[in-house]
Design an enzyme around this catalytic site. Structure first.
Site, PDB file in Angstrom:
ATOM      1  N   LYS A  70       9.042  -6.667   9.087  1.00 36.07           N
ATOM      2  CA  LYS A  70      10.089  -7.473   8.460  1.00 36.07           C
ATOM      3  C   LYS A  70       9.573  -8.198   7.228  1.00 36.07           C
ATOM      4  CE  LYS A  70      12.656  -7.797  12.772  1.00 36.07           C
ATOM      5  NZ  LYS A  70      11.825  -6.764  13.443  1.00 36.07           N
ATOM      6  N   CYS A  90      14.616  -7.977  20.349  1.00 35.57           N
ATOM      7  CA  CYS A  90      14.748  -6.573  20.743  1.00 35.57           C
ATOM      8  C   CYS A  90      15.009  -6.525  22.248  1.00 35.57           C
ATOM      9  CB  CYS A  90      13.517  -5.761  20.350  1.00 35.57           C
ATOM     10  SG  CYS A  90      11.951  -6.379  21.016  1.00 35.57           S
TER      11      CYS A  90
END
Length: 469
Positions: free
Chosen positions: A118, A234
């Site tokens: 990210k 997640c």
């Protein structure tokens, strides 16, 4: 084997969709990479037809690749031409950088950043402008994060190894955008990671939810009014997804959920938090993910910085009295003999500021906050090692440069034996003026070599050397 308690909860959550969800575990997981715009535009890479690629709909520069492709074993990987990343994991950073022309004026924090997917995606959107602080609490993972920041040629990032609480002590309403990819129970990765499945328990879900509350509270205090915070996990667990956001909004009424457009295949969040986002593996080509886009009330002040515990980092300039002791004259001499075109001003110009740690010299990003009292792995761009009378450039500097930035290059074809030998530490015969050469693979910068006596001495870092087949 999926945990029985997990299956029962998912059946209650999904109802008639549950069979399709369960069937998704029989399908091979999707794999993707994200091209690095620092190295060049997508079109020039796609024209090379190296891999069979198909666009990931929610991520600029994101592409699925096939099971027959092996991008991790290609020389382009070592050159930072792309980052291999699970496709759903590209969604949070895409939403964080939405409506951002570039990084000019941006002060961005990736709070739980390792291994760096990210952060490198955020940096790509920043286009070398503004400042990115990438933090990871675990030292070993922070080292991996720093290595990936280096591999992708990112010059405006500071890598820290701190707790969220320690960072919150140093930064108050400073950041314009914050990414919180929170540690979670990992339910969305069961298909990818068997270890996550084996470690799952209802108790761990509860522990993760408590930890997420603490992390989010720290992030809230560091975000400037009018700033954007993206929270992601997640996992499928409501306690860690809508539950974490619901509890956060109760504690922080100055925040609200931003409604954002959903990409094809994405779903709305559950219950009252339908404006958040669910990524289900039976509805799209990716693993399970949850994303919430939050906005803090207020207006981002132009040039406003909030409160910094130690103010800004001044660094050293070329004309400072301490610059000679810091090895800056040696670096400037190297730059004059090596750089070409605008690179001399960009990397060694009058506006550049430097930091010295031992023999290591760094160029700090413009407007860098002071890192005094923080554990820092990378305070900007590592330029190299400054020793008395000479300067040895860093691998990070090589990966940041382009062929047009230097006077001497040596290009090696990606399908040749020479590049594989170079990545394995081998020297090779070469002709030309003696001195430092930027070694490139099909034009992409890969590392340094030094030519003397018809031999290109290998300066690819020993710790990174590998045999590619």
């Amino acid at each position: 084997m999926l945990p029985q308690e997990f299956l029962e909860r998912m059946e209650n959550m999904l109802g008639e969709e549950y069979p399709a969800f369960l069937k998704s575990y029989d399908i091979a997981r999707y794999q993707a990479l994200r091209l690095n715009p620092q190295k060049g535009d997508d079109a020039s890479f796609l024209n090379r037809m190296v891999f069979s690629l198909e666009r990931v709909p929610w991520a600029e520069h994101g592409y699925y690749y096939t099971a027959q492709d092996t991008p991790g074993k290609h020389p382009y990987h070592e050159a930072g031409v792309y980052y291999i990343q699970e496709p759903s994991a590209m969604a949070p950073a895409a939403y964080l950088t939405q409506q951002m022309a570039d990084g000019a004026g941006e002060r961005i924090l990736d709070l739980c950043a390792a291994p760096g997917g990210k952060s490198t995606q955020i940096a790509a959107a920043m286009a070398g402008r503004g400042i990115l602080i990438s933090n990871e609490i675990h030292p070993a993972r922070a080292k991996i994060l720093s290595e990936n920041i280096e591999r992708m040629g990112i010059a405006n990032a500071v890598v820290t190894n701190e707790t969220p609480q320690r960072l919150a002590e140093h930064f108050s309403e400073y950041f314009t955008r914050i990414m919180v990819d929170a540690p979670c129970s990992g339910e969305g990765m069961f298909r990818k990671n068997e270890e996550a499945c084996e470690q799952w328990s209802t108790q761990n879900v509860e522990l993760c939810a408590d930890r997420q509350d603490e992390i989010l509270d720290c992030a809230a205090s560091m975000l400037a009014g009018g700033g954007r915070l993206v929270y992601s996990t997640c996992t499928f667990a409501p306690a860690e997804d809508e539950g974490s956001i619901g509890r956060f909004l109760e504690r922080h009424p100055e925040f609200y959920v931003e409604e954002v457009p959903l990409a094809e295949g994405m779903s709305h969040g559950l219950g009252e938090l339908s404006a958040t986002i669910r990524l289900w593996p039976h509805k799209l080509r990716g693993e399970g993910h949850y994303v919430a886009v939050l906005r803090k009330e207020g207006t981002l002040a132009d040039g406003g910085s909030g409160l910094l515990k130690n103010g800004y980092e001044n660094g050293l300039a070329a004309g400072d009295s301490k610059s000679a002791a810091a090895g800056i004259p040696e670096y400037l001499a190297f730059a004059g003999e090596t750089f070409a075109g605008d690179a001399l001003e960009k990397y060694a110009g009058r506006e550049c500021r430097y930091l010295k740690f031992g023999e290591q010299l760094y160029r700090i990003p413009e407007g860098m906050p002071s890192v005094k009292g923080l554990k820092v792995l990378r305070p900007g761009l590592h330029l190299g090692t400054a020793k008395k009378g000479r300067f040895e450039p860093s691998h990070a500097l090589a990966l940041t440069l382009h062929a047009a930035d230097v006077l001497h290059t040596m290009d090696l074809p990606s399908d040749g034996r020479e590049i594989r030998g170079y990545l394995n530490g081998e020297t090779f015969p070469a002709q030309g003026e003696k001195g430092w050469y930027l070694i490139t693979v099909d034009g992409y910068s890969t590392g340094w070599g030094k030519l003397a006596g018809g031999i290109m001495k290998n300066h690819y870092p020993k710790g990174l050397r590998k045999r590619l087949y």
